[in-house]
Motif scaffolding. Structure first.
Motif, short mmCIF file in Angstrom:
data_model
loop_
_atom_site.label_atom_id
_atom_site.label_comp_id
_atom_site.label_asym_id
_atom_site.label_seq_id
_atom_site.Cartn_x
_atom_site.Cartn_y
_atom_site.Cartn_z
N THR A 295 0.87 -1.18 0.00
CA THR A 295 0.00 0.00 0.00
C THR A 295 0.90 1.22 0.00
O THR A 295 2.09 1.14 0.35
N ALA A 296 0.34 2.37 -0.38
CA ALA A 296 1.15 3.60 -0.43
C ALA A 296 1.67 3.91 0.97
O ALA A 296 0.92 3.78 1.95
N PRO A 297 2.95 4.26 1.08
CA PRO A 297 3.48 4.56 2.41
C PRO A 297 2.81 5.81 2.99
O PRO A 297 2.40 6.70 2.25
N ALA A 298 2.73 5.83 4.32
CA ALA A 298 2.10 6.98 4.98
C ALA A 298 2.90 8.26 4.69
O ALA A 298 2.35 9.34 4.64
N ASP A 299 4.21 8.09 4.52
CA ASP A 299 5.07 9.25 4.27
C ASP A 299 5.84 9.03 2.96
O ASP A 299 6.98 8.55 2.96
N PRO A 300 5.22 9.34 1.82
CA PRO A 300 5.87 9.06 0.52
C PRO A 300 7.19 9.80 0.35
O PRO A 300 8.13 9.28 -0.24
N ALA A 301 7.28 11.01 0.90
CA ALA A 301 8.52 11.78 0.77
C ALA A 301 9.68 11.06 1.45
O ALA A 301 10.81 11.03 0.95
N LEU A 306 14.56 7.95 1.19
CA LEU A 306 15.27 6.72 1.52
C LEU A 306 15.77 6.05 0.23
O LEU A 306 16.92 5.59 0.16
N GLY A 307 14.91 6.04 -0.79
CA GLY A 307 15.30 5.47 -2.09
C GLY A 307 16.47 6.23 -2.70
O GLY A 307 17.42 5.62 -3.21
N LEU A 308 16.43 7.54 -2.59
CA LEU A 308 17.51 8.38 -3.14
C LEU A 308 18.81 8.08 -2.40
O LEU A 308 19.87 7.88 -3.04
N ALA A 309 18.71 8.02 -1.08
CA ALA A 309 19.91 7.76 -0.28
C ALA A 309 20.50 6.40 -0.60
O ALA A 309 21.71 6.24 -0.76
N GLY A 374 14.29 0.24 6.51
CA GLY A 374 13.57 1.51 6.37
C GLY A 374 12.30 1.36 5.55
O GLY A 374 11.22 1.83 5.95
N PHE A 375 12.43 0.69 4.41
CA PHE A 375 11.24 0.52 3.55
C PHE A 375 10.16 -0.31 4.27
O PHE A 375 8.98 0.00 4.17
N ASN A 376 10.56 -1.36 4.97
CA ASN A 376 9.58 -2.18 5.69
C ASN A 376 8.81 -1.33 6.70
O ASN A 376 7.60 -1.45 6.83
N ARG A 377 9.54 -0.48 7.39
CA ARG A 377 8.86 0.37 8.39
C ARG A 377 7.90 1.35 7.70
O ARG A 377 6.79 1.57 8.18
N LEU A 378 8.37 1.90 6.59
CA LEU A 378 7.53 2.89 5.90
C LEU A 378 6.30 2.23 5.25
O LEU A 378 5.21 2.77 5.28
N MET A 379 6.52 1.04 4.70
CA MET A 379 5.45 0.40 3.93
C MET A 379 4.48 -0.37 4.83
O MET A 379 3.28 -0.40 4.56
N GLN A 386 10.68 10.61 10.56
CA GLN A 386 11.45 10.59 11.81
C GLN A 386 11.89 9.16 12.16
O GLN A 386 13.01 8.95 12.60
N ALA A 387 11.00 8.22 11.92
CA ALA A 387 11.29 6.83 12.28
C ALA A 387 12.41 6.23 11.43
O ALA A 387 13.10 5.32 11.88
N VAL A 388 12.55 6.72 10.21
CA VAL A 388 13.59 6.14 9.33
C VAL A 388 14.74 7.12 9.10
O VAL A 388 15.58 6.89 8.23
N ALA A 389 14.78 8.18 9.87
CA ALA A 389 15.83 9.19 9.69
C ALA A 389 17.22 8.55 9.87
O ALA A 389 18.16 8.88 9.14
N GLY A 390 17.31 7.64 10.83
CA GLY A 390 18.60 6.96 11.06
C GLY A 390 19.03 6.17 9.84
O GLY A 390 20.20 6.24 9.42
N ASN A 391 18.09 5.45 9.24
CA ASN A 391 18.41 4.66 8.04
C ASN A 391 18.89 5.59 6.93
O ASN A 391 19.89 5.30 6.25
N ILE A 392 18.15 6.69 6.73
CA ILE A 392 18.51 7.62 5.66
C ILE A 392 19.89 8.22 5.92
O ILE A 392 20.72 8.31 5.01
N LEU A 393 20.14 8.57 7.17
CA LEU A 393 21.42 9.18 7.52
C LEU A 393 22.58 8.22 7.24
O LEU A 393 23.59 8.61 6.64
#
Lengths: 419, 312
Positions: A295-301, A306-309, A374-379, A386-393
């Motif tokens: 399903t579409a993630p709650a926070d698409p941005a 995350l994908g870009l990183a 990160g994707f699992n948490r988002l999806m 905020q929850a995946v900021a660590g993964n992105i960083l």
């Protein structure tokens, strides 16, 4: 720099085969693995397979055991087994079932006496994968019976005699037989049951998980995320590795004779690779959404970031290795090893939670781990940025360091490749 | 005429191999300057140094007075490089290839579109402009390869064996395009190992071998180095010494290249003539299996200068 990026995108557009393979790979893997192990889209159960069984060896202990096994409660989740007589063929002609399994007369005796026998399976040609699953299952049964017959040999005959006998066999006789069978099995245990593959639901092992069915489409969604991350590594390998293709075609040398700075040529290739990776990711996400696997993630941005990183880090990693190797062949072998190694360790082939503890620790050193987590948490957990900021960083830092190193290495390699 | 290209004492050493050994020459505006030499003579290495792909071990390259070491970007902006191998994107169309190449040199919008259309017409690809290049014949790819070097209208065009591996018709087409480009005021440095091309195309040329320029000048001037007259080539059962001795006794006969069983001699104009020369050789007791009389060409000059044929 735009003409360089545009040129590479156009080349991919005009010759899309390799990119399509990268897109198809995660979809195919998700479909196959998802169908074998889990539920379908939107949490729907995998449709049960209607199988007809005509047992012409009624009374034969192995034939009866096989029929019994097919009708077990566990199997009923996937199979709807109907015992039929000679009318089975007619039912198949009417398309009433996916397959008809015919156990021939004398089947059990033939196996005990180690004579060839044939388990016939009639497929319903109007159906695709369901009869195929029955055929594959039948082949598995045949292989096990064949090996069992060879392994147990005389013991199988003794067992048949005991079952056929009118009176209950003596306990000592049963015990001795069981001991002999166990001994034989123990001897070959490591070959018969190699503990190489573990199957389980990632959800069941996640103590933080909520409902039975995640917000996405169950196993299909999980597998799609895992394999997409691996596919993006392959996309990076292919697109950054395009430098070798351009070298072989003489285009790199030709570009080097223009006023373009080398750093600009390399950066353009790098940016093209990141853009292509993002495009592949979006196509896969769109397909997953359309199929109901995710399903579409709650926070698409956050998902996009995350994908870009991840793509940055993946391209940086591949570029570093291309900067280190001497030729295209070495680059191909090394990239493949890196992608497969990171995928195996980082959770693209097996969920990290199912790995031994030591490996779970090592997984954190892979790019796959941070992306999949990160994707699992988002999806599936409706997490936000905020929850995946660590993964992105982590991925951004890795991407930054790797890109810097890659640029230094590639500028040097570029001179060698074009002189 | 002002020199567009000045090459001074250019040298390139790879380990123990000296690929280019101190060559110097100038190419003037509106001129086609040829580099004639066999494969491995140092032509491509020289071109690579001139266009900044290789750093010279020693020497200097100036394009319109600008040094390649000092200002490589400015020099590269003035150069159009057409490599020996066909370097085009096979997946893209001819138009897309030219668009890309023009874009690299900063051409945009209507100017780029117009320039690409002009070039497609000039190289005869306008009808196939939007087809993928992979469908093109070898000759068509060669023409596109050439057009890509011309898209930004460079001052100096470096053509490295642009006709290798194509049929005579396609070769003529390319040579016509080169002549047309020069007629439009451009300058060309043209490397080749085909002497017919060099003779047909070049205003001046340098004969190069083993990284050295062995002779330089106009085609007629170079031929004149062999002397004025006819070239007599003989083959037979004789030694180099016997032929040399016999030739010395014949008035107006100059040895060009003599070996056992083979000799090349120049019969000078104004002398007793070819028949008299042959009589002189016969009277010295020599017999020949084959006698050939022709006008001297660059192949003969190369043989004289290096002791081997151009295509060896």
């Amino acid at each position: 720099m735009w003409p360089l990026i545009r040129k590479d995108l156009m080349r991919r557009w005009r010759s899309p085969a390799s990119t399509l393979v990268m897109v198809a790979f995660p979809l195919f893997m998700s479909l196959v693995i998802g169908m074998v192990f889990g539920s379908g889209g939107n949490g729907q159960e995998f449709p049960r397979i209607h199988v007809l069984v005509e047992n012409r060896d009624e009374g034969g202990f192995l034939a009866d055991a096989l029929v019994g096994a097919l009708g077990q409660e566990q199997g009923q989740e996937y199979l709807e087994v109907e015992i039929v007589g000679e009318e089975g063929a007619a039912l198949m002609e009417d398309g009433k079932a996916s397959a008809l399994v015919i156990i021939p007369e004398g089947f059990s005796t033939a196996i005990v006496e180690r004579r060839p026998t044939t388990l016939s399976i009639v497929r319903n040609p109007s159906e695709g994968i369901k009869p195929e699953i029955i055929v594959q299952g039948g082949e598995l049964v045949a292989a096990y019976l064949d090996q069992g017959s060879r392994l147990l040999g005389g013991e199988l005959g003794n067992l048949q005699e005991m079952i056929k006998a009118d009176e209950m066999p003596a306990s000592a006789k049963v015990g001795a037989l069981a001991a002999r069978v166990m001994d034989r099995i123990r001897d070959v245990e490591s070959y018969l049951f190699p503990p190489l593959v573990g199957i389980g639901s990632a959800k069941e092992q996640d103590p933080d998980a909520g409902e039975d069915d995640p917000s996405g489409g169950g196993v299909f969604g999980y597998i799609l995320v895992m394999t997409t991350v691996m596919a993006l590594l392959f996309v990076a390998t292919r697109s950054v590795g395009d430098l070798f293709e351009e070298k072989n075609s003489g285009m790199l040398r030709r570009q080097a004779a223009t006023p373009l700075p080398v750093v600009q040529i390399i950066t353009a290739k790098f940016l093209f690779s990141v853009v292509l990776g993002l495009m592949v990711m979006l196509i896969l996400a769109g397909t997953g959404l359309a199929l109901g696997w995710i399903t579409a993630p709650a926070d698409p941005a956050a998902a996009l970031l995350l994908g870009l990183a991840f793509n940055l880090a993946a391209c940086g990693l591949v570029a570093v290795f291309i900067g280190l190797v001497r030729n295209e062949k070495q680059a191909g072998i090394l990239s493949w090893l890196i992608v497969m190694g990171m995928s195996a360790l980082g959770g693209s082939l097996t969920p990290v939670e199912q790995m031994p503890e030591a490996m779970q620790g090592l997984a954190r050193f892979t790019l796959n781990y941070w992306a999949i987590d990160g994707f699992n948490r988002l999806m599936f957990d409706d997490a936000n940025l905020q929850a995946v900021a660590g993964n992105i960083l982590v991925l951004l830092v890795a991407g930054g360091v790797l890109t810097l190193a890659a640029n230094l290495l590639l500028v040097r390699r570029f001179r060698e490749m074009t002189s | 005429m002002a020199p567009v290209l000045e090459v001074r004492a250019l040298r390139k050493v790879f380990g123990d191999l000296t690929a280019v050994d101190g060559i110097s020459f100038t190419v003037n505006e509106g001129e086609i300057y040829g580099f004639l030499g066999p494969n491995g003579a140092g032509k491509t290495t020289s071109i690579s140094m001139i266009c900044g792909l290789l750093d010279p071990t020693e020497g200097e390259v100036l394009v319109q007075g600008i040094g390649i070491r000092e200002n490589p970007r400015e020099v590269k902006r003035r150069l159009g490089v057409v490599p020996q191998e066909v370097a085009v994107y096979e997946e893209l169309s001819a138009r897309q290839n030219l668009d890309f190449w023009g874009g690299i040199f900063g051409l945009r919008g209507g100017i780029l579109k117009k320039r690409v259309a002009e070039l497609l017409e000039q190289v005869g690809l306008e009808d196939r402009a939007d087809e993928p290049v992979k469908n093109f014949s070898g000759g068509m790819k060669r023409r596109l390869n050439l057009a890509m070097g011309l898209v930004h209208d460079p001052q100096l065009i470096l053509l490295d064996e642009p006709t290798v591996g194509i049929d005579p018709q396609a070769r003529h087409k390319i040579l016509d395009i080169v002549k047309e480009v020069v007629a439009q005021g451009r300058t060309v440095l043209y490397t080749t190992h085909y002497l017919e091309e060099a003779e047909d195309l070049c205003d001046r040329l340098a004969v190069i071998d083993h990284g050295r320029i062995l002779a330089e000048g106009t085609v007629d001037g170079l031929k004149a180095q062999l002397g004025e007259g006819s070239l007599l080539t003989v083959q037979g059962q004789f030694t180099a010494a016997s032929l040399t001795a016999a030739a010395a006794r014949v008035e107006g006969l100059q040895p060009v290249e003599i070996a056992d069983g083979r000799g090349m001699l120049m019969v000078g104009n104004g002398g007793p003539g070819v028949s008299h020369s042959l009589e002189g050789l016969f009277s010295a007791g020599l017999t020949f299996d084959d006698i050939n009389i022709k006008e001297p060409n660059l192949e003969d000059l190369f043989l004289k200068l290096t002791g081997r044929e151009l295509r060896d």
